[in-house]
Design a protein around this motif. Sequence first.
Motif, PDB file in Angstrom:
ATOM      1  N   LYS A   1       0.761  -1.319   0.130  1.00 57.50           N
ATOM      2  CA  LYS A   1      -0.069   0.285  -0.052  1.00 57.50           C
ATOM      3  C   LYS A   1       0.917   1.321   0.013  1.00 57.50           C
ATOM      4  N   ALA A   2       1.882   1.162   0.748  1.00 53.71           N
ATOM      5  CA  ALA A   2       2.966   2.461   0.827  1.00 53.71           C
ATOM      6  C   ALA A   2       3.312   2.569  -0.614  1.00 53.71           C
TER       7      ALA A   2
ATOM      8  N   ASP B   1      -3.020   0.813   8.184  1.00 52.35           N
ATOM      9  CA  ASP B   1      -4.361   0.189   8.536  1.00 52.35           C
ATOM     10  C   ASP B   1      -5.566   0.790   8.058  1.00 52.35           C
ATOM     11  N   LYS B   2      -5.558   1.655   7.210  1.00 55.25           N
ATOM     12  CA  LYS B   2      -6.438   2.399   6.503  1.00 55.25           C
ATOM     13  C   LYS B   2      -6.588   1.887   4.977  1.00 55.25           C
ATOM     14  N   ARG B   3      -7.737   2.217   4.464  1.00 61.61           N
ATOM     15  CA  ARG B   3      -8.153   1.884   3.180  1.00 61.61           C
ATOM     16  C   ARG B   3      -7.454   3.268   2.219  1.00 61.61           C
TER      17      ARG B   3
END
Length: 78
Positions: free
Chosen positions: A58-59, A72-74
Amino acid sequence: MDRQEKNIVATYFTLADASKPSLIIKGKSAEQVYGQIVASGLVSRLDHAAYLGGELAKAEIALSTGKEYIQDKRMFKE
């Protein structure tokens, strides 16, 4: 993340001193950062390894698309 240097930044804190990171790992890709984390012996459980891989991915996506990354966030709304 360090957008200026285009790096993913992972910080490691110990329970003994949670006020400052004891290790900072930087890399251009999730794979590079994850490899350094594993080589440092910081991952011992498979569930944590899977979680970490997902968060690093994600990062990396956020870094390449200009999106904001929050652990931990969408990233994208459905």
